[in-house]
Design a protein around this motif. Structure first.
Motif, short mmCIF file in Angstrom:
data_model
loop_
_atom_site.label_atom_id
_atom_site.label_comp_id
_atom_site.label_asym_id
_atom_site.label_seq_id
_atom_site.Cartn_x
_atom_site.Cartn_y
_atom_site.Cartn_z
N ASP A 2 0.84 -1.20 0.00
CA ASP A 2 0.00 0.00 0.00
C ASP A 2 0.87 1.25 0.00
N THR A 3 1.78 1.29 -0.96
CA THR A 3 2.66 2.45 -1.14
C THR A 3 3.30 2.34 -2.51
N ALA A 4 4.01 3.37 -2.91
CA ALA A 4 4.72 3.30 -4.19
C ALA A 4 6.03 2.53 -4.00
N VAL A 5 6.32 1.65 -4.94
CA VAL A 5 7.53 0.83 -4.90
C VAL A 5 8.34 1.12 -6.15
N GLN A 10 10.83 -3.41 -6.42
CA GLN A 10 9.89 -4.43 -6.88
C GLN A 10 10.63 -5.69 -7.33
N ARG A 11 11.72 -5.49 -8.09
CA ARG A 11 12.50 -6.63 -8.56
C ARG A 11 13.12 -7.41 -7.40
N VAL A 58 13.25 -2.03 -17.09
CA VAL A 58 14.52 -2.63 -16.66
C VAL A 58 14.26 -3.92 -15.91
N ARG A 59 13.26 -3.88 -15.04
CA ARG A 59 12.94 -5.08 -14.27
C ARG A 59 12.43 -6.20 -15.15
#
Length: 341
Positions: A2-5, A10-11, A58-59
């Motif tokens: 519940d936030t920006a990653v 994320q990777r 990129v990921r």
């Protein structure tokens, strides 16, 4: 999450946990993708999705080295898969923006047409799932999709309503707001909020039964203030806003809800309080009218009928010299009458 990653976070999380990780922005975009129904809504969602995915290539493509070799005998590394994907996304983004610009021009033409037949516009705004579409249906008798879920409405819907005084108005349902709205969506859904900028009255619909109702109100006000700051919305929007506390049926009825001065308490489901809201709308629109005096020719029945249809005739005196009327008109209607041949 519940936030920006970030893409790197994320990777790393996906590698550590061995599962797909979705952040707040990605989840909202997925929900929007499922709910978009019209061509405009689909384009806006795709635009936001591509803007979001472009930073995450990129990921996605770290395992690929290249797509093709260089030109001629020089060889060289050529174009990698990530470069090709970025180019394709850039091309698609340019095409979508061009199509959305056409949508905005079309919407602008519709607004211009409404100005020529200037019924006042009433716009519903509020936090997602506050009951805007249910109230829209209750006020207009329409059957707009209204569900107990986030972002059931993604495309602006407009219907005509008749106020208690007999005046006609246009009611507009808009996309719901949410706290920490992703920047990609603020830009992509700006066109759907243009109807709010044109509105004579803004109805801020709140879920009175929600435990975080006050925080939701603050989030909606923050979005409106940001729209006013960048020029999308006129700075007088607070004077044009009526706060509507909805879902009173969940709290024991209209009389059981504590409301700040000027707010209206309703239940869109049971229609309790809705007639009172219609009266408040009528009074607010009438308050924006200007009083004018006209002397019409005795045989100019068309002009007299126009004034009765588009204004509120206060006094009328018939004589051999003509018909003298005092009438209250919206500024746009007064200008229209002055342009009549």
């Amino acid at each position: 999450m519940d936030t920006a990653v970030t893409p790197v976070q994320q990777r790393n999380l996906e590698r550590a946990w061995g599962c797909k990780v979705i952040d707040r922005t990605g989840l909202i975009l997925d929900i929007f993708g499922e709910r978009a129904a019209t061509r405009e809504g689909t384009l806006q969602v795709e635009l936001a999705h591509l803007e979001y995915q472009r930073s995450r290539l990129v990921r996605s493509w770290t395992h690929l080295e290249r797509q093709r070799g260089g030109f001629g005998f020089l060889g060289g590394p050529g174009e990698t898969q990530i470069e090709a994907d970025r180019r394709l996304i850039g091309d698609r983004l340019a095409k979508i923006r061009k199509e959305l610009e056409q949508v905005r021009r079309t919407r602008g033409l519709h607004r211009s047409a409404r100005r020529r037949v200037p019924f006042p516009v009433i716009a519903l705004v509020g936090y997602t799932n506050a009951g805007k579409s249910t109230l829209f249906n209750s006020l207009t008798g329409a059957d707009v999709v209204a569900r107990d879920q986030l972002f059931a409405t993604l495309d602006p819907t407009m219907r005509g309503i008749q106020l208690p005084s007999g005046r006609r108005a246009i009611l507009s349902d808009t996309v719901g707001f949410i706290s920490d709205l992703p920047t990609e969506l603020v830009a992509a859904f700006r066109a759907t909020l243009e109807e709010v900028a044109e509105a004579s009255v803004i109805l801020h619909v709140r879920d009175a039964a929600h435990p975080d109702s006050a925080a939701q109100r603050a989030d909606v006000v923050a979005v409106l203030e940001s729209l006013a700051a960048d020029g999308t919305l006129a700075t007088d929007w607070p004077e044009r806003t009526i706060e509507v506390l909805n879902k009173a049926d969940l709290l024991g009825g209209v009389d059981a809800v504590q409301a700040r001065p000027g707010a209206v308490v309703v239940s869109a489901i049971t229609r309790e309080g809705v007639p009172g809201l219609m009266g408040v709308l009528d009074a607010r629109i009438m308050a924006g009218m200007e009083t004018a005096d006209y002397t019409l020719r005795p045989d100019d029945g068309a002009a007299l009928a126009w004034l009765y249809e588009n204004g509120d005739v206060v006094t009328r005196a018939d004589s051999d010299d003509g018909i003298r009327v005092t009438v209250r008109l919206l500024p746009a209607d007064r200008a229209r009458f002055a342009r009549r041949p």
